[in-house]
Design a protein around this motif. Structure first.
Motif, PDB file in Angstrom:
ATOM      1  N   ARG A   1      31.410  47.337  31.864  1.00 24.47           N
ATOM      2  CA  ARG A   1      31.391  45.207  30.820  1.00 24.47           C
ATOM      3  C   ARG A   1      32.740  44.497  30.781  1.00 24.47           C
ATOM      4  N   MET A   2      33.085  43.954  31.157  1.00 23.93           N
ATOM      5  CA  MET A   2      34.420  43.275  30.702  1.00 23.93           C
ATOM      6  C   MET A   2      34.385  41.975  30.938  1.00 23.93           C
ATOM      7  N   VAL A   3      35.473  40.860  30.476  1.00 27.36           N
ATOM      8  CA  VAL A   3      35.240  39.962  31.172  1.00 27.36           C
ATOM      9  C   VAL A   3      36.169  39.267  31.243  1.00 27.36           C
ATOM     10  N   ASN A   4      36.538  38.586  32.069  1.00 23.15           N
ATOM     11  CA  ASN A   4      37.132  37.744  33.249  1.00 23.15           C
ATOM     12  C   ASN A   4      37.816  36.484  32.666  1.00 23.15           C
ATOM     13  N   VAL A   5      39.274  36.499  32.635  1.00 20.30           N
ATOM     14  CA  VAL A   5      40.034  35.244  32.431  1.00 20.30           C
ATOM     15  C   VAL A   5      40.412  34.310  34.287  1.00 20.30           C
ATOM     16  N   HIS A   6      39.787  32.748  34.047  1.00 26.03           N
ATOM     17  CA  HIS A   6      40.582  32.503  35.057  1.00 26.03           C
ATOM     18  C   HIS A   6      41.207  31.432  35.601  1.00 26.03           C
ATOM     19  N   LEU A   7      42.411  31.177  35.814  1.00 22.52           N
ATOM     20  CA  LEU A   7      43.218  29.946  35.626  1.00 22.52           C
ATOM     21  C   LEU A   7      43.410  29.313  37.138  1.00 22.52           C
TER      22      LEU A   7
ATOM     23  N   PHE B   1      33.529  35.220  44.290  1.00 22.84           N
ATOM     24  CA  PHE B   1      33.907  36.321  44.528  1.00 22.84           C
ATOM     25  C   PHE B   1      35.422  36.388  43.903  1.00 22.84           C
ATOM     26  N   GLY B   2      35.584  37.941  43.391  1.00 26.03           N
ATOM     27  CA  GLY B   2      36.896  37.981  42.792  1.00 26.03           C
ATOM     28  C   GLY B   2      37.303  39.545  43.381  1.00 26.03           C
ATOM     29  N   TRP B   3      38.248  40.199  43.243  1.00 25.77           N
ATOM     30  CA  TRP B   3      39.277  40.972  43.692  1.00 25.77           C
ATOM     31  C   TRP B   3      40.316  41.342  42.180  1.00 25.77           C
ATOM     32  N   GLY B   4      40.401  42.123  41.814  1.00 28.42           N
ATOM     33  CA  GLY B   4      40.748  43.399  41.552  1.00 28.42           C
ATOM     34  C   GLY B   4      42.139  44.517  41.661  1.00 28.42           C
ATOM     35  N   HIS B   5      43.131  45.074  41.573  1.00 31.23           N
ATOM     36  CA  HIS B   5      43.821  45.803  42.159  1.00 31.23           C
ATOM     37  C   HIS B   5      43.992  46.852  40.427  1.00 31.23           C
ATOM     38  N   MET B   6      43.177  47.916  40.583  1.00 31.60           N
ATOM     39  CA  MET B   6      42.849  48.797  39.648  1.00 31.60           C
ATOM     40  C   MET B   6      44.438  49.440  39.022  1.00 31.60           C
ATOM     41  N   GLY B   7      45.346  50.003  41.004  1.00 32.46           N
ATOM     42  CA  GLY B   7      46.437  51.135  40.747  1.00 32.46           C
ATOM     43  C   GLY B   7      46.469  51.822  42.165  1.00 32.46           C
TER      44      GLY B   7
ATOM     45  N   GLY C   1      41.962  30.960  41.793  1.00 37.28           N
ATOM     46  CA  GLY C   1      43.157  31.148  41.531  1.00 37.28           C
ATOM     47  C   GLY C   1      43.468  32.326  40.711  1.00 37.28           C
ATOM     48  N   LEU C   2      44.204  32.687  39.824  1.00 36.36           N
ATOM     49  CA  LEU C   2      44.216  33.781  39.185  1.00 36.36           C
ATOM     50  C   LEU C   2      43.381  34.301  37.886  1.00 36.36           C
ATOM     51  N   GLU C   3      43.245  36.026  37.893  1.00 38.27           N
ATOM     52  CA  GLU C   3      42.450  36.108  37.337  1.00 38.27           C
ATOM     53  C   GLU C   3      42.520  37.742  36.785  1.00 38.27           C
TER      54      GLU C   3
ATOM     55  N   TRP D   1      38.485  52.954  30.111  1.00 39.45           N
ATOM     56  CA  TRP D   1      39.681  52.661  32.018  1.00 39.45           C
ATOM     57  C   TRP D   1      41.087  52.057  30.412  1.00 39.45           C
ATOM     58  N   GLY D   2      40.489  51.162  29.848  1.00 38.01           N
ATOM     59  CA  GLY D   2      41.403  50.896  28.315  1.00 38.01           C
ATOM     60  C   GLY D   2      42.416  49.621  29.033  1.00 38.01           C
ATOM     61  N   ARG D   3      42.951  49.039  30.444  1.00 39.33           N
ATOM     62  CA  ARG D   3      43.493  48.331  30.782  1.00 39.33           C
ATOM     63  C   ARG D   3      42.706  47.273  31.820  1.00 39.33           C
ATOM     64  N   GLU D   4      44.078  46.139  31.895  1.00 34.98           N
ATOM     65  CA  GLU D   4      43.517  44.377  31.607  1.00 34.98           C
ATOM     66  C   GLU D   4      43.600  45.427  33.967  1.00 34.98           C
ATOM     67  N   ILE D   5      42.824  44.274  34.627  1.00 34.61           N
ATOM     68  CA  ILE D   5      43.000  44.818  35.878  1.00 34.61           C
ATOM     69  C   ILE D   5      42.862  42.845  36.257  1.00 34.61           C
ATOM     70  N   VAL D   6      44.344  42.857  36.939  1.00 34.03           N
ATOM     71  CA  VAL D   6      44.861  41.454  37.775  1.00 34.03           C
ATOM     72  C   VAL D   6      44.504  41.492  39.226  1.00 34.03           C
ATOM     73  N   GLY D   7      44.295  40.466  39.038  1.00 40.61           N
ATOM     74  CA  GLY D   7      43.516  39.912  40.649  1.00 40.61           C
ATOM     75  C   GLY D   7      43.841  37.991  40.723  1.00 40.61           C
ATOM     76  N   LEU D   8      42.507  38.406  41.765  1.00 40.70           N
ATOM     77  CA  LEU D   8      42.363  36.854  42.661  1.00 40.70           C
ATOM     78  C   LEU D   8      40.608  36.727  42.415  1.00 40.70           C
ATOM     79  N   SER D   9      40.474  35.270  42.005  1.00 37.63           N
ATOM     80  CA  SER D   9      38.716  35.124  42.207  1.00 37.63           C
ATOM     81  C   SER D   9      38.709  34.164  42.873  1.00 37.63           C
ATOM     82  N   GLY D  10      37.416  33.567  43.283  1.00 35.86           N
ATOM     83  CA  GLY D  10      37.854  31.675  43.693  1.00 35.86           C
ATOM     84  C   GLY D  10      35.793  31.844  43.535  1.00 35.86           C
ATOM     85  N   ASN D  11      35.637  29.926  44.060  1.00 35.81           N
ATOM     86  CA  ASN D  11      34.278  30.038  43.401  1.00 35.81           C
ATOM     87  C   ASN D  11      33.813  28.879  44.155  1.00 35.81           C
ATOM     88  N   LEU D  12      32.284  29.104  44.789  1.00 41.08           N
ATOM     89  CA  LEU D  12      32.447  27.453  45.719  1.00 41.08           C
ATOM     90  C   LEU D  12      30.519  26.976  44.884  1.00 41.08           C
TER      91      LEU D  12
END
Length: 233
Positions: A221-227, A78-84, A38-40, A52-63
């Motif tokens: 260091r960061m916090v990822n929120v996954h839905l 696994f996670g992927w995020g687009h930084m710019g 889903g979205l992360e 850096w100070g900006r959110e990183i939007v991407g996708l993630s999945g787990n098994l």
């Protein structure tokens, strides 16, 4: 923010007590492998937020695959995020094509690869869990030149690539309307050592197609929120 994560963790761990109703709408679904995605959204904290100070939007999945006797599962996240990035039209000189210009795209991405060990004591309509994570994160910046009418880039280049070790933990909950399908929410807290990565906001492209950029050196260091949504099988 620390108090928020502590409260969330406590709430998730209390859910099994609230989910022990053996009625038809809340039966135990058994310990089965799960696959979700889903979205992360990544939220930098500490020095990473300062640099850096900006959110990183991407996708993630787990098994996750359950162990035989214990309420534990092992798996992979696994996670992927687009930084710019940046893009511009640049001149192209290639004897095998007729085009004299193409589009130069520069993209900075963050990839995460973590093994996980999950503690999930209850598997029902509402199934909370906690897990430890260990792995690598990959900060990479690549460029490519594409020409209209051609399916493959005429030039590809890796501008910068760095791996860094990563550890962390996650808390999550699965809500399953059926025995197979579930919705998932999870929060990850990841810590790494120092890493040098491209500052996407500094990327510029000259008229001749030269890529210029500045770098940032910082812990990440960061916090990822996954839905997301997933399957039990």
């Amino acid at each position: 923010m620390r108090h928020l994560f502590t409260s969330l963790s406590c709430s998730l761990l209390m859910l099994p007590a609230l989910a022990q109703d053996d009625g038809p709408n809340n039966q135990n679904m058994g310990r089965r492998a799960t696959l979700s995605g889903g979205l992360e959204i990544g939220i930098p904290i500490g020095a990473f937020s300062d640099s850096w100070g900006r959110e990183i939007v991407g996708l993630s999945g787990n098994l996750a695959v359950p162990m035989r006797l214990l309420p534990l599962s092992w798996g992979f996240d696994f996670g992927w995020g687009h930084m710019g990035g940046e893009r511009d039209i640049v001149p192209v000189s290639n004897q095998y094509i007729n085009a004299t210009s193409g589009e130069l795209s520069v993209r900075s991405n963050l990839y995460s690869y973590h093994g996980l060990l999950r503690f999930q004591p209850y598997n029902g309509v509402v199934s909370p869990y906690v897990e430890g994570m260990l792995g690598l994160r990959h900060f990479t910046t690549r460029s490519e030149i594409t020409v209209e009418g051609l399916s493959e880039p005429v030039q590809e280049q890796r501008q910068r690539s760095e791996f860094v070790g990563s550890t962390g933990w996650a808390v999550g909950v699965m809500v399953a309307p059926t025995r197979v399908l579930f919705f998932e929410g999870r929060v990850e807290r990841l810590t790494t050592g120092n890493v040098t990565f491209v500052d996407p906001g500094s990327i510029s492209i000259s008229d001749q197609g030269t890529v210029n950029y500045n770098t940032i050196s910082s812990p990440t260091r960061m916090v990822n929120v996954h839905l997301g949504i997933g399957l039990r099988f």
